[in-house]
Design an enzyme around this catalytic site. Structure first.
Site, PDB file in Angstrom:
ATOM      1  NE  ARG A  23      12.401   0.822 -23.845  1.00 54.51           N
ATOM      2  CZ  ARG A  23      12.075   1.701 -23.274  1.00 54.51           C
ATOM      3  NH1 ARG A  23      12.632   2.633 -22.402  1.00 54.51           N
ATOM      4  NH2 ARG A  23      10.833   2.223 -23.549  1.00 54.51           N
ATOM      5  CD  GLU A  28      -1.366   5.647 -15.563  1.00 55.01           C
ATOM      6  OE1 GLU A  28      -2.467   5.517 -15.819  1.00 55.01           O
ATOM      7  OE2 GLU A  28      -0.518   6.640 -15.519  1.00 55.01           O
ATOM      8  CG  HIS A  61     -11.089 -17.116   0.846  1.00 55.91           C
ATOM      9  ND1 HIS A  61      -9.777 -17.120   0.629  1.00 55.91           N
ATOM     10  CD2 HIS A  61     -11.423 -18.470   1.432  1.00 55.91           C
ATOM     11  CE1 HIS A  61      -9.264 -18.137   0.783  1.00 55.91           C
ATOM     12  NE2 HIS A  61     -10.174 -19.207   0.962  1.00 55.91           N
ATOM     13  CE  LYS A  70     -11.094  -9.938  -0.951  1.00 54.94           C
ATOM     14  NZ  LYS A  70     -11.484 -11.432  -0.832  1.00 54.94           N
ATOM     15  CE1 TYR A 130      -6.474 -10.371  -1.367  1.00 58.41           C
ATOM     16  CE2 TYR A 130      -4.773 -11.643  -2.871  1.00 58.41           C
ATOM     17  CZ  TYR A 130      -5.747 -11.405  -1.524  1.00 58.41           C
ATOM     18  OH  TYR A 130      -5.260 -12.481  -0.727  1.00 58.41           O
ATOM     19  CG  ASP A 167      -9.837 -22.493   0.912  1.00 62.80           C
ATOM     20  OD1 ASP A 167     -10.630 -21.595   1.799  1.00 62.80           O
ATOM     21  OD2 ASP A 167      -8.964 -22.166   0.241  1.00 62.80           O
TER      22      ASP A 167
END
Length: 185
Positions: A23, A28, A61, A70, A130, A167
């Site tokens: 399938r 997780e 950044h 993050k 994130y 940027d």
């Protein structure tokens, strides 16, 4: 979930266990108890998503007064993800680490606070996700130019990337010294 250290102190690569059958697959992407068992006691407070076209480069950044840790991953497509140690006084100051993230390899990266972060989109499009340890605060976002010669990131780029104005006009690491965090702070 398997956790691997990177060359930069505090940056971890995470490989979830993938359950596949006819399938498709299941895994997780975050489980607080398992993260704690791996030594990652992290409190995430905000989830962000970005959708980008091929050739887009976002970054580098960082936040200064409310730095964000993050946990990043690609849900669709492929990017070259980069983190740079910008902590003044760190043994790895100015060093970078890059890794290919995709919906095929499912690798995640935990980037701690006080690192600059960016990514370049390799696929036709990419959906990037994130989790952040601090809320985004307008006015507390800084950038370092993506092609800073002192950092010397080996981006897999053969043309000028698509950049935001911010940027494209970002300062170099050397020009940013007054707006960088201290290693022992």
């Amino acid at each position: 979930m398997e956790i691997l250290e990177s060359p930069l102190q505090g940056v971890f690569l995470l490989k979830p266990k993938i359950f596949r059958d006819e399938r498709g697959y299941f895994y997780e992407s975050y489980h607080q108890k398992k993260f704690s068992e791996l030594g990652l006691d992290i409190n995430f407070v905000q989830d962000n998503h970005s959708f980008s076209k091929q050739g887009t480069l976002r970054g580098l950044h960082y936040q200064l007064s409310s730095p964000q840790g993050k946990l990043v991953q690609v849900l669709q497509g492929e990017v070259f993800d980069v983190m740079v140690d910008i902590r003044k006084g760190s043994p790895t100051f100015g060093q970078w680490h890059g890794i290919y993230l995709s919906n095929e390899n499912h690798i995640q990266v935990y980037i701690p606070p006080n690192f600059a972060h960016g990514f370049y989109v390799l696929s036709e499009t990419a959906f990037f996700s994130y989790k952040c340890t601090e809320h985004y605060r307008p006015g507390d976002e800084y950038s370092i130019v993506w092609n800073d010669l002192d950092i010397n990131i080996k981006w897999p780029i053969d043309q000028t990337p698509l950049l935001s104005r911010k940027d494209a006009e970002a300062p170099t690491l050397e020009q940013s010294m007054d707006n960088l965090p201290d290693f022992n702070a």
